[in-house]
Motif scaffolding. Structure first.
Motif, PDB file in Angstrom:
ATOM      1  N   UNK A  99       0.826  -1.216   0.000  1.00  0.00           N
ATOM      2  CA  UNK A  99       0.000   0.000   0.000  1.00  0.00           C
ATOM      3  C   UNK A  99       0.856   1.261   0.000  1.00  0.00           C
ATOM      4  N   UNK A 100       2.073   1.152   0.553  1.00  0.00           N
ATOM      5  CA  UNK A 100       2.973   2.302   0.592  1.00  0.00           C
ATOM      6  C   UNK A 100       3.742   2.485  -0.712  1.00  0.00           C
ATOM      7  N   UNK A 101       3.553   1.567  -1.663  1.00  0.00           N
ATOM      8  CA  UNK A 101       4.221   1.680  -2.956  1.00  0.00           C
ATOM      9  C   UNK A 101       5.656   1.220  -2.969  1.00  0.00           C
ATOM     10  N   UNK A 102       6.061   0.407  -1.984  1.00  0.00           N
ATOM     11  CA  UNK A 102       7.471   0.049  -1.827  1.00  0.00           C
ATOM     12  C   UNK A 102       7.855  -1.256  -2.500  1.00  0.00           C
ATOM     13  N   UNK A 103       6.897  -1.986  -3.091  1.00  0.00           N
ATOM     14  CA  UNK A 103       7.269  -3.220  -3.767  1.00  0.00           C
ATOM     15  C   UNK A 103       7.900  -2.940  -5.129  1.00  0.00           C
ATOM     16  N   UNK A 111      -0.864   4.832  -8.229  1.00  0.00           N
ATOM     17  CA  UNK A 111      -0.810   4.446  -6.819  1.00  0.00           C
ATOM     18  C   UNK A 111      -0.070   3.134  -6.557  1.00  0.00           C
ATOM     19  N   UNK A 112       0.458   2.505  -7.601  1.00  0.00           N
ATOM     20  CA  UNK A 112       1.098   1.198  -7.412  1.00  0.00           C
ATOM     21  C   UNK A 112       2.537   1.354  -6.929  1.00  0.00           C
ATOM     22  N   UNK A 113       3.171   2.434  -7.299  1.00  0.00           N
ATOM     23  CA  UNK A 113       4.515   2.737  -6.837  1.00  0.00           C
ATOM     24  C   UNK A 113       4.578   4.154  -6.319  1.00  0.00           C
ATOM     25  N   UNK A 114       5.768   4.710  -6.324  1.00  0.00           N
ATOM     26  CA  UNK A 114       5.973   6.058  -5.788  1.00  0.00           C
ATOM     27  C   UNK A 114       6.510   7.023  -6.831  1.00  0.00           C
ATOM     28  N   UNK A 115       6.566   6.604  -8.097  1.00  0.00           N
ATOM     29  CA  UNK A 115       7.231   7.429  -9.104  1.00  0.00           C
ATOM     30  C   UNK A 115       8.649   7.775  -8.642  1.00  0.00           C
ATOM     31  N   UNK A 116       9.277   6.842  -7.961  1.00  0.00           N
ATOM     32  CA  UNK A 116      10.572   7.114  -7.337  1.00  0.00           C
ATOM     33  C   UNK A 116      11.653   7.333  -8.380  1.00  0.00           C
ATOM     34  N   UNK A 117      12.445   8.350  -8.158  1.00  0.00           N
ATOM     35  CA  UNK A 117      13.607   8.611  -8.999  1.00  0.00           C
ATOM     36  C   UNK A 117      14.672   7.555  -8.710  1.00  0.00           C
ATOM     37  N   UNK A 168       7.766  -9.719  -6.110  1.00  0.00           N
ATOM     38  CA  UNK A 168       6.618  -9.869  -7.001  1.00  0.00           C
ATOM     39  C   UNK A 168       6.746 -11.087  -7.901  1.00  0.00           C
ATOM     40  N   UNK A 169       7.901 -11.726  -7.888  1.00  0.00           N
ATOM     41  CA  UNK A 169       8.084 -12.888  -8.747  1.00  0.00           C
ATOM     42  C   UNK A 169       7.943 -12.515 -10.212  1.00  0.00           C
ATOM     43  N   UNK A 170       7.322 -13.406 -10.958  1.00  0.00           N
ATOM     44  CA  UNK A 170       7.169 -13.193 -12.398  1.00  0.00           C
ATOM     45  C   UNK A 170       6.307 -11.973 -12.697  1.00  0.00           C
ATOM     46  N   UNK A 171       5.398 -11.629 -11.801  1.00  0.00           N
ATOM     47  CA  UNK A 171       4.519 -10.486 -12.075  1.00  0.00           C
ATOM     48  C   UNK A 171       5.290  -9.172 -12.174  1.00  0.00           C
ATOM     49  N   UNK A 172       6.505  -9.130 -11.642  1.00  0.00           N
ATOM     50  CA  UNK A 172       7.315  -7.919 -11.764  1.00  0.00           C
ATOM     51  C   UNK A 172       7.602  -7.597 -13.227  1.00  0.00           C
ATOM     52  N   UNK A 173       7.617  -8.634 -14.079  1.00  0.00           N
ATOM     53  CA  UNK A 173       7.894  -8.439 -15.495  1.00  0.00           C
ATOM     54  C   UNK A 173       6.611  -8.201 -16.298  1.00  0.00           C
ATOM     55  N   UNK A 174       5.462  -8.425 -15.678  1.00  0.00           N
ATOM     56  CA  UNK A 174       4.182  -8.373 -16.400  1.00  0.00           C
ATOM     57  C   UNK A 174       3.379  -7.124 -16.053  1.00  0.00           C
ATOM     58  N   UNK A 194      -3.573  -4.376  -7.422  1.00  0.00           N
ATOM     59  CA  UNK A 194      -3.434  -4.344  -5.961  1.00  0.00           C
ATOM     60  C   UNK A 194      -3.354  -5.731  -5.320  1.00  0.00           C
ATOM     61  N   UNK A 195      -4.226  -6.705  -5.698  1.00  0.00           N
ATOM     62  CA  UNK A 195      -4.076  -8.034  -5.086  1.00  0.00           C
ATOM     63  C   UNK A 195      -2.746  -8.699  -5.430  1.00  0.00           C
ATOM     64  N   UNK A 196      -2.247  -8.439  -6.640  1.00  0.00           N
ATOM     65  CA  UNK A 196      -0.949  -9.014  -7.002  1.00  0.00           C
ATOM     66  C   UNK A 196       0.153  -8.441  -6.122  1.00  0.00           C
ATOM     67  N   UNK A 197       0.115  -7.133  -5.894  1.00  0.00           N
ATOM     68  CA  UNK A 197       1.111  -6.519  -5.021  1.00  0.00           C
ATOM     69  C   UNK A 197       1.041  -7.108  -3.611  1.00  0.00           C
ATOM     70  N   UNK A 198      -0.175  -7.413  -3.162  1.00  0.00           N
ATOM     71  CA  UNK A 198      -0.335  -8.000  -1.824  1.00  0.00           C
ATOM     72  C   UNK A 198       0.052  -9.475  -1.776  1.00  0.00           C
TER      73      UNK A 198
END
Length: 738
Positions: free
Chosen positions: A412-416, A423-429, A451-457, A475-479
């Motif tokens: 929820x904090x966007x740290x994954x 809202x999925x991340x933080x737009x982090x530089x 995130x496993x394979x979902x990090x690529x998808x 959101x459920x995938x991130x959780x």
């Protein structure tokens, strides 16, 4: 990429090239080989001194430019790439060693003389040169080994062993000792020996405080920079040759075998550059860290340089073996640079001795940058430390796949995936991503979720899925509640996705999918799959492909496990028979799947390239730390493997710094993928050679055979070596397609 990273360093590099083109083009250098061998200082040396190239790293207070050693490294690399002749490397090396000395009149005067344009050479400690104390100083006797630049030197910074086990460092005028010139391998500089026949060293000529290993490492690092420049010239020269040379009516650069060899040369060049850069930037770190980086540079840049230039020569063919071609001059220089640092076996063993207990620290230190953001991340992570994960692990029994309150808070904090947009991340530089990495690392008890394979998808969903689909799936995938698989490869279309035959036929409200996928990791526990299917059989191969999200519980989806050589079944075949996919589960346009697939595969290559951060040499480290007849061999093998691993890490750090500087990402991920595969092959080959009959048993402690049997998954995943070499040759080097 050259050593230069900043705009100022790039400008410095270009200035050196322009200087060489004006004052010392190779055709003119060919006319003065005899003068160079005799130690005659080039006629343009005063102009070089006026430009300050020789004194970039020397303090302004004594007439230098006040730069860092890494700035001077750019000069040395560019000079080597342009084949600038003369004593620049030996003079700069003398200045780097002199900077290690404690402040004293002798050190100050040496630095001032160097800044003013005096040429110099370094004689490192060796058993052949000894010093004994006398009433008014020391008496030095012996003949040094052959060294670069001695004949052209005005000053010699030398070291001699003393009877009490110490080392005397001193400076002397070259005309006060006998210099014995030798017929050198490198025709663009001189080599010789210094004969000390009872040479008197007065007290005011002694330099104190120089650590011998640090001095050796400084010389090695700068020499590696010259070797990196030599290899870089080879990449440019052979690429141009392959583009323009024709045989059988077409450029030889279209021949896949030559494309792969050129790509391999580029990879070696990038690793050499990264290692050399890391060696010079480590000069201000602890002695062990500096020694690790310097040994890595020797083994990745200087030692392999002769063979890499020879490989270049063979790609040129017979013309590269002629006196008229410049290639042999670079070959000679590479051979001399490698020889000047002594046997590579000693550097391998020394690196193994260091890295069996100490890893190279590649941390990018950000200091107090972005303090408010760091405070925010610390607060989130500290709160998460008080939460627990007690839910199911849908993607495998690993702590980083655990679900529960802690993972949910981090998601929820966007740290994954903090670099993703809100809202999925933080737009982090890039800088903020590094801060997050640092803060997670500061809390080793806090497991960072994967995130496993979902990090690529998921990036494809973020960019192309309908809003309601994104909200339902991301959101459920991130959780950690949804697991994913990637339905790309087919029996006749592995890396060549343009050849896939799985068909998607338009029906009312969606699409019917029919086909056969293979090598699908995690399909047996995936909730959803990212699938490529041909939507328009009449379109050009890359243009008639759609990107679909498939519910793996749909009717017509049949998952069949594939048992690997390990006995496990991590991969699967997936048969799809009239599988219905609703319209909203098509990402983008029906024929836009290729571009989305390319983006997904790019994400995969980055992830796999990061595998180098996992230590695969644990068994070698144990063997290197175990006394016995094979310990020396284990130390050498460990040094070889860690040199390769350290160079890949340095490549990643350089890419990170480029991103922090606002530059676009380069080809580092593809290069790291191939290099990591090579490093893994080296690691396991050395492990098996040294463990002997241990490999007769499958289950041992520490594990030997089991990790080896898992190796093919890492070598093939994300694209085979051959496919990656094609990409590097055509997309990076610009060689023509066949």
């Amino acid at each position: 990429m050259p050593i230069a990273l900043t705009p100022e360093q790039k400008a410095l590099t270009e200035a050196v090239r322009e200087f060489t083109a004006r004052h010392a083009p190779i055709d003119k250098t060919r006319h003065v080989f005899d003068e160079l061998a005799a130690g005659t200082v080039p006629h343009w040396w005063d102009e070089l001194v006026a430009s300050g190239f020789h004194a970039v790293h020397l303090p302004e207070r004594i007439g230098g430019q006040g730069g860092e050693l890494v700035d001077t490294a750019c000069v040395i690399e560019a000079a080597a790439q342009s084949l600038l002749p003369g004593p620049l490397l030996s003079t700069v090396s003398a200045g780097a060693v002199a900077l290690l000395a404690e402040t004293s009149p002798a050190a100050e005067q040496l630095l001032r003389d160097l800044a003013a344009g005096a040429t110099a050479a370094v004689v490192l400690p060796n058993d052949a040169v000894r010093a004994v104390p006398v009433d008014d100083g020391w008496q030095v006797t012996g003949v040094s080994p052959v060294a670069l630049g001695l004949c052209a030197a005005h000053l010699i910074l030398a070291a001699a062993h003393t009877d009490d086990g110490g080392v005397l460092w001193f400076v002397t005028d070259a005309d006060s000792v006998v210099i014995e010139p030798e017929h050198g391998t490198d025709l663009t500089t001189d080599v010789g020996r210094a004969r000390f026949d009872g040479h008197h060293v007065a007290g005011d000529r002694r330099l104190t405080g120089i650590d011998t290993e640090s001095a050796r490492c400084a010389v090695a690092a700068l020499t590696a920079c010259a070797a990196a420049g030599t290899i870089r010239w080879c990449v440019d020269a052979v690429t141009e040759h392959l583009r323009t040379r024709e045989q059988f009516g077409k450029p030889i650069g279209t021949f896949q075998a030559l494309q792969h060899r050129a790509a391999d040369l580029l990879i070696s060049s990038e690793l050499a550059t990264a290692a050399a850069w890391d060696a010079v930037r480590s000069a201000g770190e602890s002695p062990d860290q500096h020694a690790i980086a310097a040994a890595t540079a020797v083994l990745m840049a200087a030692a392999p340089a002769p063979e890499l230039v020879l490989d270049t020569l063979t790609m040129f063919g017979a013309i590269g073996f002629t006196w008229e071609h410049d290639l042999h001059l670079y070959w000679r220089r590479a051979t001399a640079l490698a020889a000047s640092l002594g046997p590579a076996t000693r550097w391998r063993r020394r690196l193994g001795e260091l890295t069996r207990t100490t890893a190279r620290d590649m941390t990018v230190r950000l200091g107090d940058a972005d303090g408010d953001f760091r405070a925010q991340i610390r607060e989130i992570l500290d709160e998460a430390m008080g939460l627990r994960n007690d839910g199911p692990r849908h993607q495998g029994d690993y702590a980083y796949f655990a679900t529960g309150a802690q993972r949910t808070a981090l998601a929820d904090a966007g740290l994954l995936a903090p670099h993703w947009p809100a809202p999925w991340g933080l737009d982090a530089t890039p800088r903020q991503q590094l801060i997050i990495d640092e803060e997670f690392a500061a809390r080793p008890d806090l497991v960072r979720p994967s995130l496993g394979i979902s990090e690529w998808i998921l990036p494809s969903l973020i960019s192309a899925a309908r809003p309601e689909v994104r909200d339902r799936l991301i959101p459920p995938t991130l959780r950690g509640e949804f697991a994913w698989c990637q339905l790309f490869s087919e029996p006749s279309a592995g890396s060549d996705l343009a050849s896939l035959t799985t068909r998607a036929t338009k029906v009312d409200g969606g699409w019917k999918i029919n086909g056969h996928k293979i090598w699908t990791s995690s399909a047996h526990h995936a909730h959803f799959g990212a699938l490529l299917a041909r939507t328009d059989p009449d379109a050009r191969k890359h243009r008639g492909i759609g990107y679909f999200v498939v519910d793996m519980q749909s009717d017509g989806v049949d998952v069949q496990p594939i048992r690997q050589a390990t006995g496990d079944a991590h991969f699967n075949e997936v048969f799809l028979t009239d599988v219905f996919v609703p319209d909203e589960m098509l990402l983008g346009e029906p024929t836009a799947g290729w571009s989305l697939a390319i983006a997904t595969m790019a994400q995969e290559r980055v992830a796999i390239g990061n595998y180098v951060h996992n230590d695969r040499a644990g068994v070698l480290r144990i063997l290197a730390d175990t006394p016995g007849p094979d310990q020396d061999a284990a130390l050498g093998a460990l040094g070889d493997v860690d040199a390769y691993s350290n160079a890949i890490k340095a490549l990643g750090v350089r890419e990170t710094l480029r991103l922090l500087d606002g530059q676009h990402s380069g080809p580092a991920s593809s290069i790291a993928k191939v290099a990591t595969a090579a490093m893994l092959r080296r690691t396991f080959a050395a492990t098996l050679e040294l463990t002997g009959d241990t490999a007769l048993v499958q289950d041992t402690e520490p594990p030997v055979v089991q990790p080896y049997l898992h190796l093919p998954a890492e070598l093939v995943g994300g694209g085979t070596r051959e496919i990656q070499l094609n990409i590097i040759a055509q997309m990076v080097l610009g060689l023509p397609r066949g």
